[in-house]
Design an enzyme around this catalytic site. Structure first.
Site, PDB file in Angstrom:
ATOM      1  CD  GLU A  43      -2.339   1.410   2.784  1.00 14.66           C
ATOM      2  OE1 GLU A  43      -2.652   0.374   3.425  1.00 14.66           O
ATOM      3  OE2 GLU A  43      -2.481   2.553   3.249  1.00 14.66           O
ATOM      4  NE  ARG A  47       0.171   8.536   5.295  1.00 16.05           N
ATOM      5  CZ  ARG A  47       0.240   7.641   6.269  1.00 16.05           C
ATOM      6  NH1 ARG A  47       1.310   7.551   7.021  1.00 16.05           N
ATOM      7  NH2 ARG A  47      -0.768   6.822   6.492  1.00 16.05           N
ATOM      8  CB  THR A  72      -2.753   8.488   2.865  1.00 13.30           C
ATOM      9  OG1 THR A  72      -1.850   7.576   3.491  1.00 13.30           O
ATOM     10  CG2 THR A  72      -2.925   9.682   3.801  1.00 13.30           C
ATOM     11  CE  LYS A 132      -5.524   2.626   7.795  1.00 14.85           C
ATOM     12  NZ  LYS A 132      -4.350   2.798   6.944  1.00 14.85           N
TER      13      LYS A 132
HETATM   14  C1  3PG Z   1      -1.171   3.796   8.020  1.00 13.84           C
HETATM   15  O1  3PG Z   1      -1.436   4.775   7.357  1.00 13.84           O
HETATM   16  O2  3PG Z   1      -1.813   2.758   7.861  1.00 13.84           O
HETATM   17  C2  3PG Z   1      -0.148   3.903   9.080  1.00 13.84           C
HETATM   18  O3  3PG Z   1       0.648   5.007   8.919  1.00 13.84           O
HETATM   19  C3  3PG Z   1       0.689   2.705   9.299  1.00 13.84           C
HETATM   20  O4  3PG Z   1       0.984   2.722  10.640  1.00 13.84           O
HETATM   21  P1  3PG Z   1       2.393   2.284  11.220  1.00 13.84           P
HETATM   22  O5  3PG Z   1       3.436   3.072  10.471  1.00 13.84           O
HETATM   23  O6  3PG Z   1       2.319   2.657  12.679  1.00 13.84           O
HETATM   24  O7  3PG Z   1       2.539   0.810  11.011  1.00 13.84           O
END
Ligand code: 3PG
Length: 187
Positions: A43, A47, A72, A132
């Site tokens: 994924e 960002r 995102t 999610k």
């Molecule tokens: C996301 O957008 O799913 C998170 O940033 C992932 O979270 P993590 O970096 O704490 O695993």
């Protein structure tokens, strides 16, 4: 087909690496780590300025059965651009009526994000039952998912946020968790 068939992605990919990619070197390094871990999906979060290029680059690579998702996605205006990229799945950390409406229309498997009971209720009204759970570590983690299982037995979660190599199997052992997402395997 629920959420354009997201269950096919979630049931065949128990761990979804969430990658924030800054440049080509970063992309190659992160893909190496993913392949080393025998994972067949990624994924890529929207960002960084490089995110779209990263998706285009991966699509030119010879990676059989590898699924490319975009994450995102937080504004309906992003959907058209994402659609043009021909990704395999779309992830949002949250949900709004307009965003979910547009996501249903894309035909691309998608999973919106929730972290509260009311958001789960809202998601169900908008015909989304694969969700999610974000940010999992700050929103009650495993205990919250157990409680949500009592209230919403038809909902399947993909917890993400603060999950580590020591905790991801505990999340996966819950009956209402199909897969987990995160960046722990990319560090
Ligand atoms: C996301 O957008 O799913 C998170 O940033 C992932 O979270 P993590 O970096 O704490 O695993």
């Amino acid at each position: 087909m629920k959420q354009n068939g997201i269950n096919d992605i979630l049931s065949t990919n128990k761990v979804i690496p969430v990658a924030t990619i800054h440049n080509y070197e970063d992309l190659v390094l992160q893909l190496e780590k993913i392949q080393h871990a025998s994972i067949s999906c990624i994924e890529i979060t929207l960002r960084t300025d490089y995110a779209l290029t990263a998706i285009e680059k991966i699509k030119t690579m010879d990676l059989p059965n590898f699924k490319i998702g975009v994450g995102t996605v937080i504004r309906p205006e992003q959907i058209e651009m994402v659609h043009a990229l021909d990704v395999d799945f779309i992830v949002s950390p949250g949900l709004t009526e307009k965003l979910v409406g547009e996501l249903h229309k894309t035909g691309i498997p998608f999973i919106p994000g929730v972290s509260t009971v009311s958001e789960i209720m809202q998601a169900l009204e908008w015909h989304c039952s694969f969700l999610k759970f974000f940010p999992a570590h700050l929103s009650g983690g495993i205990e919250a998912l157990k409680a949500y299982g009592q209230l919403f037995p038809s909902v399947t979660f993909c917890p993400t946020g603060g999950i580590t190599s020591s905790t991801y199997n505990d999340f996966l052992s819950l009956y209402n968790v199909s897969s987990v997402g995160g960046s722990w395997m990319l560090k």
